[in-house]
Design an enzyme around this catalytic site. Structure first.
Site, PDB file in Angstrom:
ATOM      1  N   HIS A 118     -32.947  21.149 -14.695  1.00 39.43           N
ATOM      2  CA  HIS A 118     -32.520  19.574 -14.223  1.00 39.43           C
ATOM      3  C   HIS A 118     -31.416  18.678 -14.591  1.00 39.43           C
ATOM      4  O   HIS A 118     -31.699  18.880 -16.085  1.00 39.43           O
ATOM      5  CB  HIS A 118     -33.647  19.015 -14.104  1.00 39.43           C
ATOM      6  CG  HIS A 118     -33.932  17.306 -13.082  1.00 39.43           C
ATOM      7  ND1 HIS A 118     -33.804  17.647 -12.180  1.00 39.43           N
ATOM      8  CD2 HIS A 118     -33.196  15.865 -13.954  1.00 39.43           C
ATOM      9  CE1 HIS A 118     -33.158  15.905 -11.308  1.00 39.43           C
ATOM     10  NE2 HIS A 118     -33.465  15.466 -12.697  1.00 39.43           N
ATOM     11  N   CYS A 119     -30.699  18.787 -14.355  1.00 41.37           N
ATOM     12  CA  CYS A 119     -28.966  17.630 -15.508  1.00 41.37           C
ATOM     13  C   CYS A 119     -29.355  17.011 -14.702  1.00 41.37           C
ATOM     14  O   CYS A 119     -29.185  16.025 -13.788  1.00 41.37           O
ATOM     15  CB  CYS A 119     -27.965  17.844 -14.469  1.00 41.37           C
ATOM     16  SG  CYS A 119     -26.474  17.688 -16.180  1.00 41.37           S
TER      17      CYS A 119
END
Length: 383
Positions: A118-119
């Site tokens: 998850h960025c």
């Protein structure tokens, strides 16, 4: 702006990323107009077009990776054959089974196809559908910042050397005011920071693509190797088809996703559930290693809890996983151990309660089974 699809932009990650792009681009264009004006020479025109192309492609791939998303597994998903359910993990939140290479993201609240991570910069996961756009976003941002850092640094040097140029009769078109000088120095710092940090991330993404291994699968493979004895049959990673085929699974000529994100080609000797079976066995071992701990000190969930000592603050776990607040007399099942921090899940009697998992300082708890009758005395001392 925070309604509908634009809600993704209402987060510190995208706002910061767009702010960096804007500042670097604005100061780069300002310096180019002084040092290499695009109307003055072909070199100046080529320099400006190259940078604007990198900047435009950076924004395009940034927005594409954000809004297109990684691709989500349908809610309540079931495999085609009921017998295959024995090889898969069940997601209680999505109320369905996890397909091979799919993982549940607690921030997105969905099971993500071929989840890498998850960025926060795109406020979304990187996975099956947006891996190519995300990698190109990293590539063009690094290229643009390298060019910007060079041009702005030369402009800054020319501005500080104006006395030398004037003493030899050379014309120096580069002039800064106090505000533009400060912004240029700031933009150079941002550009260099992007080159170093985003460049490292781009390297890891390219390596992951060529190996056909996500960040999560790297961790699964490492544990698969470590938990086997020398005489055991070695674990074969099922998705590494060679760097050329691996590359084609992410990048296509029309940038359309390859495959459905559920069924994957595998190497000879493996099948669709080779990795999921290994993952289930690892989680079973993890449950066997779980130890209960009793909370003896209150912890408010801060990331840098100075009240628990400077060693705890200076040795945080290198993870974006949450920290969970603790109250005395609570019980936590611990599954991961660090010198000053532990990772675990709160024990609750409510079967409908939300699972609370995260990190907390080691000094706040005492192992229940490890100290026997001394636990209650230690708790009283710490309360």
């Amino acid at each position: 702006m925070c309604i509908g699809p634009l809600k993704r932009l209402c987060h510190w990650g995208p706002i910061t990323a767009l702010g960096i792009i804007k500042i670097v681009s604005f100061m780069m264009v300002h310096c180019c107009n002084m040092l290499l004006p695009p109307t003055g020479s072909f070199l100046g025109f080529l320099n400006m077009i190259t940078f604007l192309l990198c900047s435009g492609l950076t924004i395009y791939n940034f927005l594409s990776s954000m809004f297109e998303g990684p691709g989500y597994l349908p809610l309540r998903w079931l495999p085609e054959y009921a017998a295959d359910e024995a090889y898969l993990q069940f997601c209680k939140i999505c109320e369905g089974f996890k397909a091979p290479r799919s993982h549940h993201c607690r921030k997105c609240g969905r099971c993500v196809l071929k989840m890498d991570h998850h960025c926060p910069w795109i406020n979304n996961c990187v996975g099956h559908a947006n891996h190519a756009h995300f990698t190109l976003f990293l590539f063009f941002s690094v290229c643009g910042c390298v060019q910007a850092a060079v041009i702005m640094s030369i402009s800054l040097y020319r501005a500080f050397s104006k006395i030398w140029y004037s003493s030899y009769g050379y014309e120096n078109p580069v002039h800064f005011t106090v505000s533009t000088l400060a912004l240029t120095v700031f933009a150079i710092g941002l550009a260099i920071g992007v080159v170093l940090s985003v460049g490292a991330l781009f390297f890891f993404q390219i390596r992951a693509i060529l190996r056909n291994r996500t960040g999560i699968e790297d961790w699964i493979l490492a544990k698969a190797i470590l938990r086997r004895e020398p005489n055991d049959i070695p674990f074969i990673y099922p998705y590494n088809l060679g760097w050329k085929e691996n590359f084609k699974q992410v990048f296509s000529f029309n940038f359309e996703t390859v495959g459905d994100g559920i069924t994957w080609p595998v190497v000879q000797g493996c099948h669709q559930f080779t990795l999921t079976i290994e993952q289930k066995e690892q989680k079973q071992e993890k449950r066997l290693r779980t130890k209960p701990y009793l909370v003896c000190k209150k912890y408010n969930g801060w990331w840098f809890p100075i009240t628990h000592g400077w060693k705890v603050c200076l040795s945080p776990p290198l993870s974006d996983e949450p920290r969970i607040p603790l109250n005395p007399s609570e019980t936590v099942n611990v599954t991961r151990w660090r010198k000053y921090w532990l990772f675990g899940e709160k024990v609750t009697d409510d079967p409908c309660a939300k699972r609370l998992r995260g990190w907390f300082p080691r000094c706040c708890v005492i192992e229940i089974g490890g100290y026997g009758d001394t636990v209650s005395n230690d708790v009283k001392k710490n309360q």
